[in-house]
Write a protein that holds these residues in place. Structure first.
Motif, PDB file in Angstrom:
ATOM      1  N   TYR A  85       0.837  -1.201   0.000  1.00  0.00           N
ATOM      2  CA  TYR A  85       0.000   0.000   0.000  1.00  0.00           C
ATOM      3  C   TYR A  85       0.871   1.250   0.000  1.00  0.00           C
ATOM      4  CZ  TYR A  85      -4.120  -2.856   1.186  1.00  0.00           C
ATOM      5  OH  TYR A  85      -5.134  -3.767   1.188  1.00  0.00           O
TER       6      TYR A  85
ATOM      7  N   GLN B 176       2.154   1.816  -3.356  1.00  0.00           N
ATOM      8  CA  GLN B 176       1.051   2.220  -4.229  1.00  0.00           C
ATOM      9  C   GLN B 176       0.684   3.687  -3.983  1.00  0.00           C
ATOM     10  OE1 GLN B 176      -2.423  -0.269  -3.803  1.00  0.00           O
ATOM     11  NE2 GLN B 176      -3.391   0.570  -5.622  1.00  0.00           N
TER      12      GLN B 176
ATOM     13  N   MET C  74      -6.933   4.058  -1.984  1.00  0.00           N
ATOM     14  CA  MET C  74      -7.060   3.224  -0.786  1.00  0.00           C
ATOM     15  C   MET C  74      -8.477   2.665  -0.653  1.00  0.00           C
ATOM     16  SD  MET C  74      -4.119   2.878   0.513  1.00  0.00           S
ATOM     17  CE  MET C  74      -4.286   2.397   2.232  1.00  0.00           C
TER      18      MET C  74
ATOM     19  N   GLU D  57      -9.626   0.207   2.142  1.00  0.00           N
ATOM     20  CA  GLU D  57      -9.072   0.921   3.294  1.00  0.00           C
ATOM     21  C   GLU D  57      -9.653   2.332   3.388  1.00  0.00           C
ATOM     22  OE1 GLU D  57      -6.936  -0.241   5.608  1.00  0.00           O
ATOM     23  OE2 GLU D  57      -6.705  -2.197   4.646  1.00  0.00           O
TER      24      GLU D  57
END
Length: 117
Positions: free
Chosen positions: A5, A8, A58, A63
């Protein structure tokens, strides 16, 4: 998993012309997060736009931020995803607060950006 993440998020900032991107591993140093990601936007609208783009990316992976602050001004936006906290600054604000100095023992992470043509 969170490092994926992290990369990213950093790639998203890079792709949207954010600059001076740094990620710091603060596991065992910070009691509030594992990673700090700091980057600059050009102007306040750019900073807010970067933050919105990160939230979109996200959200796609399921998320949601625990806390978001600074979207109304865009000088310094904080996105807290528990394991990673993202600080997006106007360059002069970043210079003023120099957050990188808070974690001198943190390990800087190689983000290995993909340059897209």
């Amino acid at each position: 998993m969170m490092t994926d993440y992290l990369k990213q998020i950093a790639q998203t900032i890079f792709d949207k012309k954010g600059s001076n991107i740094i990620a710091i591993d603060v596991k065992g140093i910070s009691s509030i997060t594992d990673y700090i990601l700091i980057a600059d936007g050009n102007v306040d609208r750019h900073v807010v736009s970067l933050a919105k783009e990160i939230q979109d990316v996200m959200r796609e992976v399921g998320e949601k931020p625990a806390h978001v602050e600074g979207m109304e001004h865009g000088e310094w936006v904080v996105l807290d995803y528990f394991q990673v906290v993202i600080h997006l600054f106007l360059p002069e604000m970043r210079q003023k607060y120099q957050l990188e100095r808070l974690w001198p023992d943190g390990k800087v992470i190689d983000l290995d950006f993909e340059v897209k043509k």
